[in-house]
Scaffold this motif. Structure first.
Motif, mmCIF file in Angstrom:
data_model
loop_
_atom_site.group_PDB
_atom_site.id
_atom_site.type_symbol
_atom_site.label_atom_id
_atom_site.label_comp_id
_atom_site.label_asym_id
_atom_site.label_seq_id
_atom_site.Cartn_x
_atom_site.Cartn_y
_atom_site.Cartn_z
ATOM 1 N N ARG A 194 -6.568 1.667 -3.000
ATOM 2 C CA ARG A 194 -6.530 2.748 -3.986
ATOM 3 C C ARG A 194 -7.459 2.424 -5.154
ATOM 4 O O ARG A 194 -7.719 1.261 -5.463
ATOM 5 C CB ARG A 194 -5.095 2.949 -4.476
ATOM 6 N N ASN A 195 -7.919 3.445 -5.832
ATOM 7 C CA ASN A 195 -8.960 3.281 -6.859
ATOM 8 C C ASN A 195 -8.501 2.500 -8.082
ATOM 9 O O ASN A 195 -9.310 1.874 -8.766
ATOM 10 C CB ASN A 195 -9.483 4.654 -7.304
ATOM 11 N N ASP A 196 -7.208 2.538 -8.379
ATOM 12 C CA ASP A 196 -6.728 1.983 -9.653
ATOM 13 C C ASP A 196 -6.242 0.537 -9.535
ATOM 14 O O ASP A 196 -5.560 0.028 -10.428
ATOM 15 C CB ASP A 196 -5.602 2.855 -10.207
ATOM 16 N N VAL A 197 -6.589 -0.181 -8.436
ATOM 17 C CA VAL A 197 -6.144 -1.559 -8.277
ATOM 18 C C VAL A 197 -7.338 -2.448 -7.940
ATOM 19 O O VAL A 197 -8.396 -1.957 -7.529
ATOM 20 C CB VAL A 197 -5.074 -1.697 -7.165
ATOM 21 N N ASN A 198 -7.166 -3.747 -8.153
ATOM 22 C CA ASN A 198 -8.248 -4.681 -7.832
ATOM 23 C C ASN A 198 -7.701 -5.888 -7.084
ATOM 24 O O ASN A 198 -6.487 -6.071 -6.948
ATOM 25 C CB ASN A 198 -9.018 -5.095 -9.096
ATOM 26 N N ILE A 199 -8.607 -6.725 -6.608
ATOM 27 C CA ILE A 199 -8.220 -7.838 -5.742
ATOM 28 C C ILE A 199 -7.297 -8.832 -6.432
ATOM 29 O O ILE A 199 -6.415 -9.422 -5.785
ATOM 30 C CB ILE A 199 -9.479 -8.551 -5.203
ATOM 31 N N PHE A 217 -0.531 -0.932 -2.870
ATOM 32 C CA PHE A 217 -1.909 -0.913 -3.347
ATOM 33 C C PHE A 217 -2.863 -0.136 -2.449
ATOM 34 O O PHE A 217 -4.020 0.063 -2.813
ATOM 35 C CB PHE A 217 -2.440 -2.352 -3.448
ATOM 36 N N ALA A 218 -2.401 0.279 -1.270
ATOM 37 C CA ALA A 218 -3.346 0.771 -0.276
ATOM 38 C C ALA A 218 -2.760 1.906 0.559
ATOM 39 O O ALA A 218 -1.550 2.127 0.584
ATOM 40 C CB ALA A 218 -3.758 -0.382 0.649
ATOM 41 N N ASP A 219 -3.648 2.599 1.247
ATOM 42 C CA ASP A 219 -3.283 3.649 2.204
ATOM 43 C C ASP A 219 -3.882 3.284 3.564
ATOM 44 O O ASP A 219 -4.684 2.355 3.683
ATOM 45 C CB ASP A 219 -3.817 5.003 1.745
ATOM 46 N N ASP A 220 -3.492 4.030 4.579
ATOM 47 C CA ASP A 220 -4.048 3.868 5.933
ATOM 48 C C ASP A 220 -3.946 2.426 6.412
ATOM 49 O O ASP A 220 -4.901 1.844 6.934
ATOM 50 C CB ASP A 220 -5.517 4.306 5.978
ATOM 51 N N LEU A 221 -2.780 1.844 6.255
ATOM 52 C CA LEU A 221 -2.588 0.442 6.613
ATOM 53 C C LEU A 221 -2.359 0.304 8.112
ATOM 54 O O LEU A 221 -1.535 1.000 8.695
ATOM 55 C CB LEU A 221 -1.393 -0.123 5.834
ATOM 56 N N THR A 222 -3.099 -0.597 8.729
ATOM 57 C CA THR A 222 -2.934 -0.876 10.155
ATOM 58 C C THR A 222 -2.773 -2.375 10.371
ATOM 59 O O THR A 222 -3.420 -3.186 9.701
ATOM 60 C CB THR A 222 -4.136 -0.383 10.978
ATOM 61 N N ILE A 223 -1.903 -2.731 11.312
ATOM 62 C CA ILE A 223 -1.633 -4.125 11.657
ATOM 63 C C ILE A 223 -1.751 -4.284 13.162
ATOM 64 O O ILE A 223 -1.375 -3.388 13.929
ATOM 65 C CB ILE A 223 -0.217 -4.543 11.183
ATOM 66 N N LYS A 227 -12.132 -1.315 0.953
ATOM 67 C CA LYS A 227 -11.500 -1.861 2.157
ATOM 68 C C LYS A 227 -10.753 -3.156 1.827
ATOM 69 O O LYS A 227 -11.277 -4.033 1.144
ATOM 70 C CB LYS A 227 -12.540 -2.120 3.240
ATOM 71 N N ILE A 228 -9.530 -3.261 2.328
ATOM 72 C CA ILE A 228 -8.703 -4.459 2.183
ATOM 73 C C ILE A 228 -8.507 -5.088 3.555
ATOM 74 O O ILE A 228 -8.219 -4.391 4.529
ATOM 75 C CB ILE A 228 -7.318 -4.123 1.589
#
Length: 463
Positions: free
Chosen positions: A356-361, A326-332, A276-277
């Motif tokens: 996504r699995n292949d990225v980090n903070i 870096f992400a999916d299902d983005l909501t604002i 989760k981001i």
């Protein structure tokens, strides 16, 4: 409060270690719920002055207090990006760690920050921090909700004996048994606004550039306030005053020898927990009213103000475009609301996404920093203009500050409403977004408002 020595874990760490590559023993002990991290921070002053940090999120659901430095990451190699350097350090640390940590926010965890602009030469006052500075603490006290945990991070070699553990336990017991020191923040002698004329001139120049350019939309211009104290200030007292006088903010303090970087910032850059981001869009500002009616009037005007809404839109647009990498299902959030601090209020929106699995903070934070709220739009062009116009190094002001664990979960805030004090001299920072219809004198007044939270904390006169 005694802690049980982790003898089995200690033996495991010794087996994991070699003479050339020691293991890190990171053991977690559950503590009584009445153990307060900010009080322990203060009680650790005598033993660990110059090696402490504190962090608390605005919701007060997570508090971290660290003292003692088992290891540190100092980004002094200009040939390597500071974010990548820390990523390498954490990956190497994970391979040699033996831990019983199961709770997030405990175990091996780095706390620190990054410089606003690593391409700028580092000024004298920021030399100890370089392009990035992070601590792995000897003692980490974590409060999550009502639960409190102690993490002890200890380097272990194959031939170490149990007395090494006993010595660390003795250090902890001295902190627990120590008296809370007398604290005061009343040593401020002078607080002088710096570079006022230069700020106005730079603002006029930037407005002219904005009007002549189709590509440049916003530049964030900052200035400083110089401080002089009668004696070295107590970081524990600064922390207590921030907690007493500010609200809806991340509280952070970080000592590096005689240097103290501190602040109460309303702005999250990015938080990552598993997949989760979370991020937030904070831009546009107005002062708080002296009465409830005036405060509501100022807030409603801010929600309708075209200039501030445009500034906020640049932030929303940039964060959305960046996180989509870096992400999916983005909501604002559908529309901005007011985020109110004691002295100032902002336009605010929440952002959530699935990582996504292949990225980090660290990769996400590097891509987001600086958002248009602290740099401008577009990012690279705005930062180049800041580099040209501002004569002083921002250091960690406006940079990411926060924590990260060996799973690359963590959280970074944007280090605004902040200051740096070294011995008896200090500086506060404040900035504002310049757009084509900005009025330089009004922007100068906005920075005066933004000085007030930390000036209040340090005992200065506020308007």
């Amino acid at each position: 409060m005694g802690i049980t020595l982790p003898l089995a874990l200690f033996e495991q760490a010794k087996r994991h270690a070699t003479k050339d590559k020691p293991a890190l023993l990171s053991w977690v002990h559950e503590c009584p719920q009445d153990l307060a991290p900010h009080l322990l921070y203060q009680k650790a002053k005598d033993a660990f002055s110059g090696e402490r940090f504190f962090w608390q999120n605005p919701e007060m659901t997570l508090t971290l207090a660290g003292f003692g430095v088992t290891e540190q990451y100092l980004a002094a190699d200009k040939a390597k990006d500071a974010f990548s350097g820390l990523e390498d350090k954490i990956n190497a640390l994970k391979l040699r760690t033996v831990t019983n940590a199961t709770e997030k926010g405990t175990g091996p965890l780095y706390f620190g920050g990054f410089k606003f602009d690593p391409e700028r030469e580092t000024d004298k006052e920021w030399q100890a921090f370089k392009d990035g500075l992070f601590y792995l603490p000897l003692f980490l006290v974590t409060k999550k909700g009502k639960e409190v945990f102690l993490t002890v991070n200890l380097v272990v070699y194959p031939d170490d004996e149990v007395k090494k553990l006993e010595a660390v336990r003795g250090q902890w017991e001295k902190i627990i048994d120590a008296k809370r020191p007398e604290m005061e923040v009343d040593a401020l002698i002078t607080a002088k606004e710096l570079e006022t004329d230069e700020f106005l001139e730079n603002a006029r120049d930037i407005i002219a550039l904005l009007k002549d350019s189709e590509d440049l939309h916003k530049v964030v211009l900052s200035r400083r306030m110089g401080l002089r104290f009668s004696k070295q200030i107590d970081s524990g007292a600064v922390l207590q005053k921030m907690m007493d006088t500010q609200e809806n903010s991340y509280f952070f303090v970080m000592e590096k020898g005689a240097a103290l970087f501190f602040g109460a910032t309303p702005e999250r850059l990015v938080a990552v927990s598993e997949d989760k981001i979370h991020s937030s869009c904070v831009a546009g500002s107005a002062r708080r009213g002296s009465t409830k009616e005036e405060d509501e009037q100022l807030g409603n005007a801010l929600l309708k103000d075209a200039k501030n809404l445009r500034e906020h839109h640049y932030v929303v647009e940039m964060i959305e475009e960046t996180l989509q990498q870096f992400a999916d299902d983005l909501t604002i959030s559908s529309e901005p609301v007011l985020l109110k601090n004691r002295d100032i209020q902002h336009l605010y929106m929440n952002v959530h996404a699935k990582k996504r699995n292949d990225v980090n903070i660290l990769q996400i934070a590097r891509a987001l920093h600086p958002t248009p709220a602290l740099g401008g739009s577009p990012k690279d062009l705005a930062r180049a203009i800041i580099r040209m116009k501002e004569t002083s190094d921002r250091g960690f002001y406006g940079g990411p500050i926060g924590f990260i664990d060996t799973d690359f979960d963590g959280e970074f805030a944007v280090a605004i409403r902040s200051g740096l004090v070294i011995d008896a001299l200090g500086v506060l920072y404040a900035g504002c977004g310049i757009v084509s219809d900005s009025v330089p004198e009004e922007e100068l007044q906005e920075t005066k408002v933004k000085f007030q939270p930390m000036l209040r904390v340090l005992g200065g006169n506020v308007e």
